[in-house]
Write a protein that holds these residues in place. Structure first.
Motif, short mmCIF file in Angstrom:
data_model
loop_
_atom_site.label_atom_id
_atom_site.label_comp_id
_atom_site.label_asym_id
_atom_site.label_seq_id
_atom_site.Cartn_x
_atom_site.Cartn_y
_atom_site.Cartn_z
N ALA A 266 0.89 -1.22 0.09
CA ALA A 266 -0.20 -0.19 0.30
C ALA A 266 0.56 2.02 0.08
CB ALA A 266 -0.98 -0.35 1.13
N LEU A 267 1.62 1.06 0.75
CA LEU A 267 3.01 2.74 0.76
C LEU A 267 3.43 2.48 -0.88
CD1 LEU A 267 4.18 1.99 4.67
CD2 LEU A 267 2.70 3.52 4.11
N ASN A 268 4.09 1.15 -1.05
CA ASN A 268 4.91 1.69 -2.57
C ASN A 268 3.59 2.24 -3.59
OD1 ASN A 268 6.37 0.70 -4.71
ND2 ASN A 268 4.85 -0.75 -4.94
N GLN A 269 1.95 1.71 -3.50
CA GLN A 269 1.22 2.61 -4.54
C GLN A 269 0.78 3.78 -4.07
OE1 GLN A 269 -2.22 -0.04 -4.15
NE2 GLN A 269 -1.29 -1.83 -3.63
N GLU A 287 -6.18 10.40 6.84
CA GLU A 287 -5.99 9.53 6.35
C GLU A 287 -5.87 8.71 4.63
OE1 GLU A 287 -9.45 9.84 4.85
OE2 GLU A 287 -9.88 11.38 6.84
N GLN A 288 -4.50 8.76 4.45
CA GLN A 288 -2.99 7.91 3.56
C GLN A 288 -2.84 6.68 4.83
OE1 GLN A 288 0.19 11.27 4.18
NE2 GLN A 288 -0.43 10.98 1.32
N LEU A 289 -2.70 7.34 5.84
CA LEU A 289 -2.71 5.95 6.85
C LEU A 289 -3.84 5.19 7.28
CD1 LEU A 289 -0.77 4.63 8.95
CD2 LEU A 289 -1.10 5.67 10.50
N LEU A 290 -4.77 5.85 7.33
CA LEU A 290 -6.22 4.46 7.23
C LEU A 290 -6.67 3.99 6.16
CD1 LEU A 290 -9.12 7.56 8.60
CD2 LEU A 290 -8.69 4.85 9.39
N ALA A 291 -6.36 4.92 5.09
CA ALA A 291 -5.96 3.95 4.19
C ALA A 291 -4.96 2.50 3.87
CB ALA A 291 -5.65 4.59 2.38
N VAL A 292 -3.77 2.80 3.85
CA VAL A 292 -3.01 1.65 4.88
C VAL A 292 -3.59 0.74 5.21
CG1 VAL A 292 -0.65 1.57 4.94
CG2 VAL A 292 -1.28 3.52 3.86
N LEU A 293 -4.38 1.61 6.44
CA LEU A 293 -4.18 0.12 7.32
C LEU A 293 -5.31 -0.59 7.17
CD1 LEU A 293 -4.09 1.92 11.04
CD2 LEU A 293 -2.57 -0.10 10.16
N ARG A 294 -6.66 -0.09 6.66
CA ARG A 294 -7.76 -0.62 6.06
C ARG A 294 -6.84 -1.64 4.59
NH1 ARG A 294 -10.95 4.36 5.50
NH2 ARG A 294 -11.75 4.43 8.12
N TYR A 295 -6.34 -1.48 3.97
CA TYR A 295 -5.50 -2.50 2.67
C TYR A 295 -5.18 -3.50 4.18
CZ TYR A 295 -3.96 -3.17 -1.51
OH TYR A 295 -2.98 -4.18 -2.27
N ALA A 296 -4.45 -3.52 4.69
CA ALA A 296 -3.53 -4.35 5.37
C ALA A 296 -4.04 -5.08 6.13
CB ALA A 296 -2.64 -3.77 6.06
N ILE A 297 -5.42 -4.76 6.85
CA ILE A 297 -6.75 -5.20 7.64
C ILE A 297 -7.46 -6.35 6.91
CG2 ILE A 297 -8.76 -5.36 8.67
CD1 ILE A 297 -8.11 -2.54 10.19
N ARG A 298 -7.69 -5.81 5.14
CA ARG A 298 -8.13 -7.13 4.69
C ARG A 298 -7.67 -7.95 3.94
NH1 ARG A 298 -9.91 -5.59 -0.52
NH2 ARG A 298 -9.45 -3.40 -0.53
N ALA A 299 -6.34 -7.81 3.71
CA ALA A 299 -5.43 -8.60 3.60
C ALA A 299 -4.96 -9.90 4.43
CB ALA A 299 -3.68 -8.49 3.48
N SER A 300 -4.89 -9.20 5.78
CA SER A 300 -4.49 -10.44 6.51
C SER A 300 -6.21 -11.27 6.91
CB SER A 300 -4.38 -9.62 7.79
OG SER A 300 -4.51 -10.00 9.24
#
Length: 324
Positions: A266-269, A287-300
Motif C-alpha cells: 500500500a505504501l508503495n502504491q 487519511e493516508q494511514l487509514l487507507a493503508v491500514l484498511r488495506y492491510a486489515i483486509r489482506a490479513s
C-alpha cells in the motif's frame, strides 16, 4: 535436484528486497493428524505477499539443497520472487501445532547463516528502493549480525521496515531479544509488531508506552496488531486505532506477515517508499494511514479465512484506495 541460479545483478532493478529466513511449516492439529508441509518463514511470507500484490521482490535467505529446499525454490519461482541464498546447512523447518481456535504453537529446527551471500545481497540492495527484515533473521546468530550490518549500511539507499515476530521458544533470553529488536527499530522507517511481541519484550510497559519508546528510537511509523481487536498505529503527529474485519477464521498462520506485506504494498502504491520519500513518510496524514491500514486489515483477513500462509493476490485485494 535442479536448483535455479543465484540472483544476477544485471537482471534489472526492483522495488523491494527482503532479508530473512525461509523454512518449511509442518502443520498438524493437536489431535496429531497427518502433517501437511507448507513453505513458510515470516520474511519469505512477506516477500511472497508483496509479490502477489504487484511489488517486484527479491528474497535474501538461506535454503539447503534438499527436498525441502526444492519446495521453497519452486514456491518462490511460482510467485515471481527472485532469490539470493547463502549457507550450506539443511533447509530449516517449523512444526506448527494448531489449537481448536486456529492459533499456532511452533517447534523449530533451523540454521541462519548468510556469510556466503553478503556480496550478492548488497548488489540486490543497490537496486532496491525498500528493504524489509524481521523475525528469526534478526535474532539468531550469525545471520542476525550480517542482516543488521547490511541494512545499517544501506539506510541511505532505501527505506527500511521491520517486524520482530518474536519466537520465545527459539530466543529465550528476553533481554537479548529486546536489545536486538531495538537495534533494528533504530534503523527502520516502518515497524510492525504484534501485541504479544511487545508484551513479551516489555512486560513492565503498556502497549502504548512500548510503541512510544520505539517511535523515539527513530521510525516514522509504529504499528501494533492485536488480532481480532485490530491494529493501532502511532506517528509523531497522531495515534490511530481500527477494528479488525469480522471473518470466519480457518487459522492464523501467516496473518501478521500478510498484514506486513499489504502495508508495504500500500505504501508503495501511494509512492511513499524510497529514501527520497522519508519526509513524506514522516508526515503521513491520517487519511493516508487509514487507507493503508484498511488495506492491510483486509489482506490479513483473507489469509486468516484459509489454511496456511496463503496471502491474497492483487486480483483479490485490489489496489489501495488513495485519499482524495
Amino acid at each position: 535436484m535442479a536448483f535455479p541460479g543465484l540472483y544476477e545483478p544485471d537482471r534489472g532493478g526492483n522495488v523491494l528486497t527482503v532479508i530473512g529466513e525461509s523454512l518449511i511449516d509442518r502443520i498438524q492439529s493437536e489431535q496429531r493428524s497427518p502433517i501437511a508441509d507448507y513453505v513458510g518463514g515470516s520474511p519469505l511470507n512477506v516477500a511472497v505477499g508483496c509479490a502477489r500484490l504487484g511489488v517486484q521482490t527479491r528474497l535474501v535467505t538461506h535454503v539447503g539443497k534438499d527436498d525441502h529446499g526444492q519446495l521453497i525454490f519452486d514456491h518462490l519461482a511460482h510467485n515471481d520472487v527472485e532469490i539470493v541464498t547463502g549457507g550450506t546447512a539443511p533447509t530449516s523447518t517449523a512444526t506448527a501445532t494448531l489449537g481448536p481456535d486456529g492459533s499456532a504453537s511452533y517447534e523449530f529446527s533451523l540454521d541462519w547463516d548468510l556469510s556466503s551471500a553478503s556480496l550478492a545481497a548488497w548488489a540486490s540492495f543497490e537496486t532496491s528502493s525498500h528493504l524489509h527484515t524481521g523475525s528469526i533473521a534478526t535474532m539468531l546468530m550469525p545471520g542476525a549480525h550480517t542482516a543488521y550490518t547490511l541494512l545499517h549500511d544501506a539506510k541511505d539507499m532505501a527505506t527500511i521496515s521491520y517486524d520482530p515476530n518474536c519466537r520465545p521458544s527459539i530466543i529465550q533470553d528476553v533481554g537479548f531479544a529486546r536489545q536486538q529488536a531495538e537495534h533494528f527499530v533504530g534503523i527502520s522507517d516502518i515497524v510492525k509488531a504484534s501485541d504479544e511481541d511487545l508484551q513479551w519484550l516489555y512486560p513492565d510497559k503498556s502497549i502504548d508506552l512500548a510503541m512510544q519508546h520505539w517511535l523515539e528510537l527513530g521510525p516514522a511509523l509504529v504499528i501494533v496488531t492485536k488480532g481480532a481487536h485490530g491494529p493501532v498505529a502511532l506517528t509523531r503527529h497522531f495515534r490511530l486505532e481500527l477494528p479488525a474485519d469480522s471473518i470466519v477464521v480457518a487459522d492464523t498462520v501467516g496473518a501478521g506477515d500478510s498484514f506486513m506485506a499489504a502495508l508495504i504494498a500500500a505504501l508503495n502504491q501511494l509512492d511513499l517508499l524510497g529514501p527520497s520519500k522519508r519526509e513524506d513518510l514522516m508526515n503521513l496524514d491520517q487519511e493516508q494511514l487509514l487507507a493503508v491500514l484498511r488495506y492491510a486489515i483486509r489482506a490479513s483477513g483473507i489469509t486468516c479465512s484459509r489454511a496456511g500462509a496463503n496471502p491474497p493476490q492483487l486480483g483479490e485485494l485490489g489496489t489501495v484506495t488513495a485519499p482524495a
